[in-house]
Design an enzyme around this catalytic site. Structure first.
Site, PDB file in Angstrom:
ATOM      1  N   CYS A   2       0.662  -1.169   0.005  1.00  0.00           N
ATOM      2  CA  CYS A   2       0.019  -0.003  -0.015  1.00  0.00           C
ATOM      3  C   CYS A   2       0.844   1.209   0.020  1.00  0.00           C
ATOM      4  CB  CYS A   2      -0.825   0.032   1.328  1.00  0.00           C
ATOM      5  SG  CYS A   2      -1.933  -1.547   1.398  1.00  0.00           S
ATOM      6  N   ARG A  27       4.557   1.148  -6.564  1.00  0.00           N
ATOM      7  CA  ARG A  27       4.804  -0.040  -5.256  1.00  0.00           C
ATOM      8  C   ARG A  27       3.723  -1.216  -5.391  1.00  0.00           C
ATOM      9  NH1 ARG A  27       6.375   2.430  -0.584  1.00  0.00           N
ATOM     10  NH2 ARG A  27       4.955   1.311   0.802  1.00  0.00           N
ATOM     11  N   TRP A  75      -2.825  -2.484  -1.701  1.00  0.00           N
ATOM     12  CA  TRP A  75      -2.217  -3.547  -2.300  1.00  0.00           C
ATOM     13  C   TRP A  75      -3.094  -4.768  -1.338  1.00  0.00           C
ATOM     14  CZ3 TRP A  75       0.967  -7.865  -0.674  1.00  0.00           C
ATOM     15  CH2 TRP A  75       1.376  -8.688  -1.519  1.00  0.00           C
ATOM     16  N   ASN A 101      -1.330   1.131   6.142  1.00  0.00           N
ATOM     17  CA  ASN A 101      -0.352   0.521   5.380  1.00  0.00           C
ATOM     18  C   ASN A 101       0.231  -0.734   6.587  1.00  0.00           C
ATOM     19  OD1 ASN A 101       1.435  -0.996   3.631  1.00  0.00           O
ATOM     20  ND2 ASN A 101       2.997   0.824   3.955  1.00  0.00           N
ATOM     21  N   GLY A 102      -0.027  -1.939   6.277  1.00  0.00           N
ATOM     22  CA  GLY A 102       0.128  -3.041   7.327  1.00  0.00           C
ATOM     23  C   GLY A 102      -0.859  -3.886   7.316  1.00  0.00           C
ATOM     24  N   GLU A 469      19.041 -14.747 -11.594  1.00  0.00           N
ATOM     25  CA  GLU A 469      18.793 -13.250 -11.642  1.00  0.00           C
ATOM     26  C   GLU A 469      17.960 -13.078 -12.803  1.00  0.00           C
ATOM     27  OE1 GLU A 469      17.557 -11.300  -9.767  1.00  0.00           O
ATOM     28  OE2 GLU A 469      17.384  -9.445 -11.006  1.00  0.00           O
ATOM     29  N   LYS A 473      13.842 -12.299 -13.327  1.00  0.00           N
ATOM     30  CA  LYS A 473      13.438 -11.089 -14.005  1.00  0.00           C
ATOM     31  C   LYS A 473      12.463 -11.245 -15.279  1.00  0.00           C
ATOM     32  CE  LYS A 473      15.171  -7.411 -12.424  1.00  0.00           C
ATOM     33  NZ  LYS A 473      14.954  -8.298 -10.988  1.00  0.00           N
ATOM     34  N   GLU A 476       9.213 -12.594 -13.781  1.00  0.00           N
ATOM     35  CA  GLU A 476       8.553 -11.531 -12.762  1.00  0.00           C
ATOM     36  C   GLU A 476       7.812 -10.439 -13.796  1.00  0.00           C
ATOM     37  OE1 GLU A 476      11.542  -8.733 -10.951  1.00  0.00           O
ATOM     38  OE2 GLU A 476      10.011  -7.900  -9.710  1.00  0.00           O
ATOM     39  N   HIS A 492      21.593 -34.072 -14.640  1.00  0.00           N
ATOM     40  CA  HIS A 492      20.848 -34.756 -13.519  1.00  0.00           C
ATOM     41  C   HIS A 492      19.254 -34.552 -13.675  1.00  0.00           C
ATOM     42  CE1 HIS A 492      24.378 -35.443 -11.538  1.00  0.00           C
ATOM     43  NE2 HIS A 492      24.884 -34.137 -11.570  1.00  0.00           N
ATOM     44  N   LYS A 585       6.792  -3.323  -5.175  1.00  0.00           N
ATOM     45  CA  LYS A 585       8.146  -2.946  -5.382  1.00  0.00           C
ATOM     46  C   LYS A 585       8.851  -3.168  -3.883  1.00  0.00           C
ATOM     47  CE  LYS A 585      11.907  -1.038  -6.456  1.00  0.00           C
ATOM     48  NZ  LYS A 585      12.867  -1.692  -7.286  1.00  0.00           N
TER      49      LYS A 585
HETATM   50  C1  AGP Z   1      13.296  -7.981  -7.910  1.00  0.00           C
HETATM   51  O1  AGP Z   1      12.844  -7.558  -9.170  1.00  0.00           O
HETATM   52  C2  AGP Z   1      11.865  -7.958  -7.249  1.00  0.00           C
HETATM   53  N1  AGP Z   1      10.910  -6.851  -7.384  1.00  0.00           N
HETATM   54  C3  AGP Z   1      11.865  -8.741  -5.866  1.00  0.00           C
HETATM   55  O2  AGP Z   1      12.336 -10.012  -5.783  1.00  0.00           O
HETATM   56  C4  AGP Z   1      12.860  -7.841  -4.794  1.00  0.00           C
HETATM   57  O3  AGP Z   1      14.161  -8.141  -5.157  1.00  0.00           O
HETATM   58  C5  AGP Z   1      12.552  -8.297  -3.449  1.00  0.00           C
HETATM   59  O4  AGP Z   1      11.323  -8.172  -3.155  1.00  0.00           O
HETATM   60  C6  AGP Z   1      13.333  -7.834  -2.352  1.00  0.00           C
HETATM   61  O5  AGP Z   1      13.477  -6.490  -2.364  1.00  0.00           O
HETATM   62  P1  AGP Z   1      14.419  -5.515  -1.604  1.00  0.00           P
HETATM   63  O6  AGP Z   1      15.746  -5.488  -2.658  1.00  0.00           O
HETATM   64  O7  AGP Z   1      13.862  -4.105  -1.563  1.00  0.00           O
HETATM   65  O8  AGP Z   1      14.584  -6.154  -0.239  1.00  0.00           O
END
Ligand code: AGP
Length: 590
Positions: A2, A27, A75, A101-102, A469, A473, A476, A492, A585
């Site tokens: 949020c 966010r 959110w 928020n929370g 990574e 991406k 994601e 394997h 985010k």
């Molecule tokens: C990465 O592209 C993602 N948005 C997600 O995996 C992110 O890296 C993860 O939530 C950790 O976020 P942070 O680096 O703010 O702790």
């Protein structure tokens, strides 16, 4: 997560709240709403489920009157994505409106109790319980003092609840912090309160970062109270050295592409660390009996890569732990332990939970963060910053590149080879632009070859976490099922999935993994797989080739290549790379 914003000042609140909510979109959210105090000391609310523009079409936010207001991007955690579950919520008497928020953990029992006292609810959310609980407590309180009321309320309400409360009777915005962050913006005759400084950066970069259990009272000035002591507290105003320009797209189609291209510049800032802090970090790590890296998502992949480079460069065994798996290893943590938390936002709940457990066991906590004043930074005994500027896109790119540059430099520092480390890393930084200049080629490859439902990535050594990574991406933001594996693992299991035409991205740096990677490529090609080679040397075995410059630390130059691949795949498939579905985010819930 949020996003919350509050404004009180001489201007009309609605346009400022609307502009700030747009800045909070990154966010991740599913609903949006605003409330203002109109001329007749009444609260007017407009809200709905959907994107800001769509809800604005129906509600016309800018017709809201008054110069005091609050806004929220939701959110969903409790309550479906429906108009009635969007924030803000009002009290029965209409004097208060609240955004949150929370998570209020015991909201159901509190709600039942409030219903018995006559409170009427319109939503399934935990947030709505909060505003009625405050109303109930304020009605019973003799002093009508929210500081005292919150002191009692925090004993009965469990969970993380940072909120903004609009008080129509007194023309006040209250901002309270319990766990999720809240920042007060100090403008010229105007005040802001938000979960994120980028939401009001266009108006001021002077900020007060509230601590836990602090209540800010915003009217013509800002006063801050600790609700546990009931006393007013000193305010430390921080100047955040981010500009509004940095928090805008600056002509790029998406924040993500802008932030990938920014790596050419910000990677230099990453390596320009404050020497006192940097050497202090080396000192802590060199004296530590045990060091665990701690991170989630992309930051965890930085932990994996760092663990490899600390082993290879500094001959140190620093174990990486996934934030959400910290409890699995908590028996290893003691007073001789250093937890090295890696987090762009500095607010990831999984990492914070691990930090809190580690502290109860006497461990020291150090961190590498991007957001100044973030909770993980403030919970750390020592910290370093990425100096990457605001990272707006949900997909973390420039932060990851900065993380791995700084962590690799630390590994060289720990082995007393800082000069050599700088030479190797600045060599990488100087070559980043070469990668960016290939973005059109990469876009074509993404369109013609990689736009498939299943993609494989293989790497070995330092390239393996980089392949992971890339997998993250691509999943994601392109919503493609990508699978990264260590090359040696092919035989394997995953070789069973390789059929004619299956695309496999092979990371082939000119290092001690090259020969084995060539073997893996041959295993894939024998089954008809298509190889997209990322390497400083073109091999006949490659069906497609993305060249990277020859440098000592070649795996690091493969990072922006994979970032660009994921970006273009996302755009080709009609997604919005800045706002991937279902994701946020900063993941501030467990
Ligand atoms: C990465 O592209 C993602 N948005 C997600 O995996 C992110 O890296 C993860 O939530 C950790 O976020 P942070 O680096 O703010 O702790």
């Amino acid at each position: 997560m949020c996003g919350i914003i509050g404004y009180i000042g001489k201007k009309r609140a609605a346009p400022i709240l609307f502009d700030s909510l747009k800045k909070l979109e990154y966010r991740g959210y599913d609903s949006v709403g605003m409330a203002t105090i109109n001329g007749e000391a009444e609260i007017e609310i407009k809200k709905g489920s959907g994107r800001i523009e769509a809800v604005n079409e129906k509600e016309d936010f800018l017709t809201l009157k008054g110069n005091i207001g609050i806004g929220h991007t939701r959110w969903a955690t409790h309550g479906a994505v429906e108009d009635r579950n969007a924030h803000p919520f009002t009290s029965c008497n209409g004097h208060y409106a609240l955004v949150h928020n929370g998570i209020l953990e015991n909201y159901l029992e509190l709600k039942e109790d409030l219903k018995k006292k006559g409170h009427v609810f319109t939503s399934d959310t935990d947030t709505e319980v909060l505003v009625h609980l405050i109303e109930e407590e304020m009605n019973n309180s003799k002093e009508k003092d929210l500081v005292k009321v919150l002191s009692k309320l925090t004993q009965i309400a469990k969970g993380a609840y940072t909120f903004l409360l609009l008080d129509a009777k007194n023309n006040i915005i209250y901002a309270f912090r319990k766990d999720s962050p809240i920042i007060i913006g100090i403008g010229e005759d105007e005040l802001f309160a938000s979960s994120d400084i980028t939401s009001f950066l266009a108006y001021t970069n002077k900020a007060i970062i509230l601590e836990n259990n602090q209540l800010a009272i915003l009217r013509d000035n800002c006063s801050i109270y600790d609700i546990q002591t009931g006393k007013e507290v000193e305010q430390e105003i921080t100047t955040i050295d981010w500009t509004a320009e940095q928090a805008s797209k600056s002509g790029f189609p998406h924040f993500m592409l802008k932030e990938i291209f920014e790596e050419v510049e910000i990677s230099k800032h990453a390596l320009e660390q404050d020497s006192l802090k940097f050497n202090g970090m080396i000192d802590v790590l060199s004296k530590a009996k045990k060091v665990f890296f701690l991170g989630s998502g992309t930051s965890y992949r930085a932990c994996l890569l760092a663990s490899i480079y600390f082993a290879q460069i500094a001959k140190k065994h620093f174990m990486p732990i996934l934030g959400s798996e910290f409890k699995t290893y908590q028996n290893l943590i003691d007073k001789d332990t250093v937890i090295f938390a890696i987090s762009q936002s500095g607010e990831t709940a999984d990492v914070l939970e691990g930090i809190n457990i580690a502290k109860t066991k006497g461990a020291r906590v150090v961190s590498l963060v991007n957001v100044i004043g973030s909770t993980i930074m403030r919970e750390s005994d020592q910290y370093l910053t990425l100096n990457a500027g605001p990272e707006i896109a949900v997909a973390s790119t420039k932060a990851f590149t900065s993380q791995v540059l700084i962590l690799t430099l630390l590994a060289y520092g720990l082995s007393d080879r800082l000069k050599e480390g700088r030479e190797h890393l600045y060599e990488v930084v100087r070559k980043l632009e070469v990668i960016m200049n290939q973005s059109d080629t990469i876009a074509i490859l993404a369109k013609d070859v990689l736009n498939k439902n299943d993609l494989y990535l293989i790497g070995r050594g330092a390239s393996y976490p980089i392949a992971m990574e890339g997998e993250l991406k691509i999943k994601e933001i392109a919503y493609i099922h990508a699978d990264a594996l260590a090359g040696g693992e092919l035989k394997h299991h995953t070789l069973a999935l390789i059929e004619p035409g299956v695309p496999c991205i092979a990371l082939v740096p000119n290092d001690d993994t090259k020969d084995d990677m060539i073997n893996n490529i041959m295993q894939i090609k024998a089954r008809g797989g298509k190889i997209i080679g990322i390497s400083s040397e073109h091999l006949e075995l490659f069906d497609y080739y993305i060249s990277i410059p020859k440098v000592h630390l070649e795996p690091l130059l493969m990072i922006p290549v994979l970032q660009l691949i994921s970006y273009y795949l996302s755009v080709i498939r009609g997604n919005d790379p800045d706002f991937p579905r279902n994701l946020a985010k900063s993941v501030t819930v467990l």
